[in-house]
Write a protein that holds these residues in place. Structure first.
Motif, PDB file in Angstrom:
ATOM      1  N   ILE B  56       0.873  -1.167   0.000  1.00 23.22           N
ATOM      2  CA  ILE B  56       0.000   0.000   0.000  1.00 23.22           C
ATOM      3  C   ILE B  56       0.912   1.218   0.000  1.00 23.22           C
ATOM      4  O   ILE B  56       1.809   1.330   0.833  1.00 23.22           O
ATOM      5  CB  ILE B  56      -0.910   0.035   1.247  1.00 23.22           C
ATOM      6  N   THR B  57       0.736   2.094  -0.954  1.00 18.90           N
ATOM      7  CA  THR B  57       1.525   3.322  -0.977  1.00 18.90           C
ATOM      8  C   THR B  57       0.654   4.446  -0.456  1.00 18.90           C
ATOM      9  O   THR B  57      -0.478   4.612  -0.916  1.00 18.90           O
ATOM     10  CB  THR B  57       1.961   3.667  -2.411  1.00 18.90           C
ATOM     11  N   GLY B  58       1.171   5.210   0.469  1.00 15.04           N
ATOM     12  CA  GLY B  58       0.464   6.388   0.918  1.00 15.04           C
ATOM     13  C   GLY B  58       1.262   7.579   0.467  1.00 15.04           C
ATOM     14  O   GLY B  58       2.478   7.587   0.600  1.00 15.04           O
ATOM     15  N   LEU B  59       0.623   8.577  -0.104  1.00 16.17           N
ATOM     16  CA  LEU B  59       1.398   9.752  -0.477  1.00 16.17           C
ATOM     17  C   LEU B  59       0.595  11.015  -0.285  1.00 16.17           C
ATOM     18  O   LEU B  59      -0.632  10.998  -0.199  1.00 16.17           O
ATOM     19  CB  LEU B  59       1.933   9.631  -1.905  1.00 16.17           C
ATOM     20  N   ASP B  60       1.318  12.109  -0.217  1.00 19.26           N
ATOM     21  CA  ASP B  60       0.739  13.420  -0.039  1.00 19.26           C
ATOM     22  C   ASP B  60       1.022  14.159  -1.327  1.00 19.26           C
ATOM     23  O   ASP B  60       2.176  14.392  -1.667  1.00 19.26           O
ATOM     24  CB  ASP B  60       1.432  14.090   1.158  1.00 19.26           C
ATOM     25  N   TYR B 106       2.009  -2.729   6.251  1.00 21.89           N
ATOM     26  CA  TYR B 106       1.788  -1.647   5.295  1.00 21.89           C
ATOM     27  C   TYR B 106       0.884  -0.582   5.908  1.00 21.89           C
ATOM     28  O   TYR B 106       1.102   0.617   5.755  1.00 21.89           O
ATOM     29  CB  TYR B 106       1.141  -2.172   4.012  1.00 21.89           C
ATOM     30  N   GLU B 107      -0.149  -1.045   6.628  1.00 19.16           N
ATOM     31  CA  GLU B 107      -1.081  -0.093   7.224  1.00 19.16           C
ATOM     32  C   GLU B 107      -0.449   0.640   8.402  1.00 19.16           C
ATOM     33  O   GLU B 107      -0.680   1.813   8.619  1.00 19.16           O
ATOM     34  CB  GLU B 107      -2.373  -0.814   7.645  1.00 19.16           C
ATOM     35  N   ARG B 108       0.396  -0.092   9.141  1.00 19.11           N
ATOM     36  CA  ARG B 108       1.087   0.552  10.259  1.00 19.11           C
ATOM     37  C   ARG B 108       2.026   1.640   9.746  1.00 19.11           C
ATOM     38  O   ARG B 108       2.216   2.674  10.366  1.00 19.11           O
ATOM     39  CB  ARG B 108       1.862  -0.514  11.038  1.00 19.11           C
ATOM     40  N   GLU B 109       2.598   1.381   8.581  1.00 22.21           N
ATOM     41  CA  GLU B 109       3.488   2.364   7.969  1.00 22.21           C
ATOM     42  C   GLU B 109       2.705   3.627   7.618  1.00 22.21           C
ATOM     43  O   GLU B 109       3.195   4.746   7.808  1.00 22.21           O
ATOM     44  CB  GLU B 109       4.100   1.750   6.709  1.00 22.21           C
ATOM     45  N   LEU B 110       1.477   3.463   7.131  1.00 23.36           N
ATOM     46  CA  LEU B 110       0.636   4.623   6.821  1.00 23.36           C
ATOM     47  C   LEU B 110       0.394   5.431   8.082  1.00 23.36           C
ATOM     48  O   LEU B 110       0.466   6.657   8.085  1.00 23.36           O
ATOM     49  CB  LEU B 110      -0.724   4.188   6.267  1.00 23.36           C
ATOM     50  N   TYR B 127       5.441   1.610  13.768  1.00 34.68           N
ATOM     51  CA  TYR B 127       6.404   1.194  12.755  1.00 34.68           C
ATOM     52  C   TYR B 127       6.395   2.220  11.648  1.00 34.68           C
ATOM     53  O   TYR B 127       5.321   2.677  11.271  1.00 34.68           O
ATOM     54  CB  TYR B 127       6.021  -0.191  12.198  1.00 34.68           C
ATOM     55  N   PRO B 128       7.497   2.594  11.062  1.00 33.60           N
ATOM     56  CA  PRO B 128       8.864   2.198  11.375  1.00 33.60           C
ATOM     57  C   PRO B 128       9.629   3.238  12.187  1.00 33.60           C
ATOM     58  O   PRO B 128      10.842   3.120  12.339  1.00 33.60           O
ATOM     59  CB  PRO B 128       9.478   2.107   9.971  1.00 33.60           C
ATOM     60  N   LEU B 129       8.943   4.255  12.702  1.00 33.20           N
ATOM     61  CA  LEU B 129       9.658   5.334  13.382  1.00 33.20           C
ATOM     62  C   LEU B 129      10.153   4.906  14.768  1.00 33.20           C
ATOM     63  O   LEU B 129       9.602   4.007  15.375  1.00 33.20           O
ATOM     64  CB  LEU B 129       8.740   6.554  13.499  1.00 33.20           C
ATOM     65  N   PRO B 130      11.216   5.567  15.255  1.00 39.65           N
ATOM     66  CA  PRO B 130      11.772   5.172  16.558  1.00 39.65           C
ATOM     67  C   PRO B 130      10.805   5.422  17.710  1.00 39.65           C
ATOM     68  O   PRO B 130       9.871   6.209  17.593  1.00 39.65           O
ATOM     69  CB  PRO B 130      13.023   6.041  16.681  1.00 39.65           C
TER      70      PRO B 130
END
Lengths: 401, 158, 148
Positions: B56-60, B106-110, B127-130
């Motif tokens: 899943i790609t999320g973009l702005d 993928y959704e957690r990344e969004l 995920y994936p940030l610290p």
């Protein structure tokens, strides 16, 4: 029986990368597990937005050192498609050649790691020694052992001379002989079979359900390979088999990888025989017309996906990368559940994880008292090897030449 | 092959502007109305055999958020279904976990990178940030800029 | 310097134990570090052994830029090592941040988090370069008065 929580990672000496797992243990068995990744998140997708298309080739190549050529090929394919340029045939052949050499180096590396994780150290040393043959070839072709820098927008940067082609043929012959030997040791030796079969079970239905990819999926009996299903470059011109196996476990994943090595040798010979003459690059404009493109590439670990959106400038608007390990990560917890603690290292290693692609550690907590005890990978690996030796699986008894 | 799939989607969902889809060799990029997305994915999975969720790609895109669901089937066809989400906080979208069980990361990344709340996604570590990443900072939003150019980034660098 | 100290320094130079830590690398340097342990390069002939625990190690071999998530863990691992301890930054990224400089989740080179004694550049650093780095580090140790 009391339950113990074991945290594993992220400092992780036997393998290469940081990751972490929380394992809830009931005696020797894993009752539940949780995968924590993200230690290697560097923010490359955002960084790619502020760099030019050409700079990004070298940035994205460093997503992962083992499958670097896969990532850069996948990315340049999107940009070339957006720019509407046709890449010269010779360049496509050289790309595929490096891609297959990379697959050999990656599978050899995996074979060694797998040997290491099950306590079969001789296999580790043998595999890594033979891997140097392919590393020498890659160095000869590209100038670097890893992170080849071979791709550029519109083609490749270095040529393959007839002398190099002869050396590659010779090396492939040597590698083939060694791989056939490994295939006899691994596939014919009962100790290896007993150690690996039934470990990390993933049924065909589950492999599909969790959207796994690459050798993990193929070892569960699903013949999905981007090189055949949605081929890019020159793969339609090549004759090769998509290897599948019905063992649905770590043994199956080993069989698939060893057989894939043999397929790669076949592919390389065909590439060298067919290699056409012609230019190496074609000019790609600095500014890429607005549009979007998604590209797939069969990396050694599975399907690699890059999505690029351009906005008419010299920098992309969005670059999205889906590395194969991320697709396989969701299935790890499922594969660990119900298995033995001693199997954890090999199950994790069997997906050939590459968390720098995706973005690894093990800790152990007593669920009753809440006590946590840290276990590093090395001690878990040693525990695993000893545990199985008590069950009579001793790799030191295998006669090797 | 591409047109056949497109036609089937158009028949089932008349409100989808199938004529505006971008069709290339083995690729279809199709926008679907926001409320129809989950239903459309379910249809593609059940009826059209799109059994694999690539990602899943999320973009702005500077005006609104775009969410791209890339699904594929075994003959090599890759279908991208797009929906949008306005800048209005909180941005909430439904999960597709009931159809594609591999979608968790993928959704957690969004959620982590774009700040889009995915309804129905089970609780879990971000995920994936610290872990020490500040609340409310979403790096993939166009309005978000690293604090110092060439430096570490946001206040997170403790 | 007492005889005992001399003996300890001598022993330490004969068998430096290393621990490897990936602080956010792309794997390339990590496999080259592992490569150095395998038959072609075989660092064990210098008495070097890779250990699993930082508590047993003399040299911390770091690869990769420091990611925000790994920073704290890197410092913890460094603190767990017994004195005297040495840090080797392997690869261009570990030296300066390299190609990842400016990424939001990257703090920079390893020296941004912990003191570094030896820099081995290269993308990735070759196994020969890594071995050379360790050997130079040892001569530094040998030459030092009190072992640090």
């Amino acid at each position: 029986m009391s339950k113990i929580m074991v945290p594993l990672g992220p400092q992780h000496p036997a393998l290469e990368e940081p990751e972490s797992f929380n394992l809830l243990l009931e005696g020797e068995r894993v009752a539940a597990s949780q995968v924590c990744i993200g230690y290697n998140h560097r923010g490359m997708e955002k960084a790619a937005e502020s760099r030019t298309y050409l700079q990004n080739v070298y940035l994205l190549e460093r997503i992962c050192g083992i499958c670097s050529h896969s990532h850069s090929t996948c990315y340049v394919q999107t940009v070339e498609d957006l720019a509407g340029v046709e890449v010269p045939q010779r360049a496509l052949y050289i790309r595929a050649l490096i891609g297959e050499l990379e697959r050999i180096h990656s599978h050899m590396l995996w074979l060694g790691i797998a040997g290491h994780e099950i306590g079969f150290m001789t296999l580790f040393m043998y595999a890594w020694k033979d891997r140097e043959i392919v590393m020498d070839i890659l160095e000869m072709l590209t100038g670097n052992r890893i992170n080849y820098g071979m791709n550029t927008l519109g083609g490749v940067r270095r040529d393959v001379t007839p002398e190099m082609a002869d050396k590659i043929r010779e090396a492939v012959g040597q590698l083939q002989e060694r791989t056939e030997y490994y295939s006899r040791v691994i596939l014919g030796e009962e100790t290896v079979y007993l150690r690996l079969s039934g470990v990390g079970k993933l049924s065909k239905a589950d492999a599909l359900r969790f959207d796994t990819t690459g050798p993990v999926l193929r070892a569960s009996g699903v013949g999905r390979d981007v090189r055949r299903d949605d081929p890019n470059g020159i793969y339609p011109n090549l004759d090769f088999q998509v290897i599948t196996d019905d063992h649905e476990d770590v043994y199956g994943r080993t069989v698939v990888r060893v057989k894939e090595l043999l397929e790669s040798y076949k592919i390389i010979r065909q590439i060298l025989d067919q290699l056409p003459d012609g230019p190496l690059t074609v000019k790609v404009p600095n500014r890429i017309p607005a549009g979007e493109c998604i590209s797939r590439y069969e990396a050694p670990r599975g399907e690699d996906i890059h999505y690029t959106r351009s906005n008419g400038t010299d920098k992309p608007d969005r670059v999205k990368v889906r590395a194969p390990t991320l697709a396989n990560s969701a299935a790890i917890a499922h594969m660990l559940d119900g298995g033995y603690l001693a199997d954890v290292p090999i199950v994790i290693a069997a997906i050939d994880p590459c968390f720098s692609c995706t973005d690894r550690m093990v800790r152990v907590t007593d669920a009753n008292s809440g006590q946590a005890q840290s276990m590093d990978w090395e001690s878990l690996r040693r525990y695993s090897a000893q545990w199985y030796r008590k069950q009579g699986m001793d790799f030191s008894r295998i006669p090797l030449r | 092959m591409e047109n056949e799939v497109l036609q089937k989607i158009a028949e089932r969902f008349p409100s989808v502007a199938a004529e505006q889809a971008v069709v290339k060799h083995h690729r279809i990029y199709l926008s679907v109305p926001n409320e129809l997305l989950v239903e459309a994915l379910s249809f593609c999975y059940e009826e059209l055999n799109f059994r694999h969720l690539c990602t899943i790609t999320g973009l702005d895109n500077g005006k609104e958020y775009e969410l791209l669901y890339h699904i594929s089937k075994d003959d090599g066809l890759l279908l991208t279904l797009k929906r949008t989400a306005p800048y209005q906080e909180p941005v909430v979208i439904p999960t597709v976990l009931s159809i594609y069980q591999g979608a968790t990361f993928y959704e957690r990344e969004l959620e982590g990178l774009l700040g889009i709340k995915v309804e129905g996604l089970p609780e879990g570590r971000q995920y994936p940030l610290p872990d020490n990443w500040p609340q409310g900072e979403y790096p993939l939003r166009k309005s978000w800029k690293p604090k110092q150019a060439g430096g570490a980034g946001q206040e997170a660098s403790v | 310097m007492k005889v005992v100290d001399k003996l300890i320094t001598w022993a330490r130079c004969k068998s430096p134990w290393i621990v490897h830590f990936n602080s956010g690398a792309c794997n390339a340097c990590d496999i080259e570090v592992l490569c150095a342990l395998t038959p072609r390069y075989d660092v064990e002939r210098f008495g070097m052994v890779q250990k699993g625990s930082p508590r047993h190690a003399d040299v911390l071999v770091c690869s990769g830029p420091v990611s925000l998530q790994q920073r704290e863990r890197l410092v913890t691992v460094y603190e767990q090592m017994p004195e005297p301890k040495f840090v080797m930054a392997v690869g261009t990224c570990a030296c300066s941040g390299g190609v990842f400089d400016g990424c939001y989740c990257i703090e920079g080179g390893v020296d941004q988090a912990i003191p570094v004694d030896m820099y081995v550049p290269g993308c990735p650093a070759r196994p020969e370069a890594i071995i050379d780095g360790v050997v130079k580090l040892l001569s530094k140790l040998e030459a030092s008065e009190d072992g640090k």
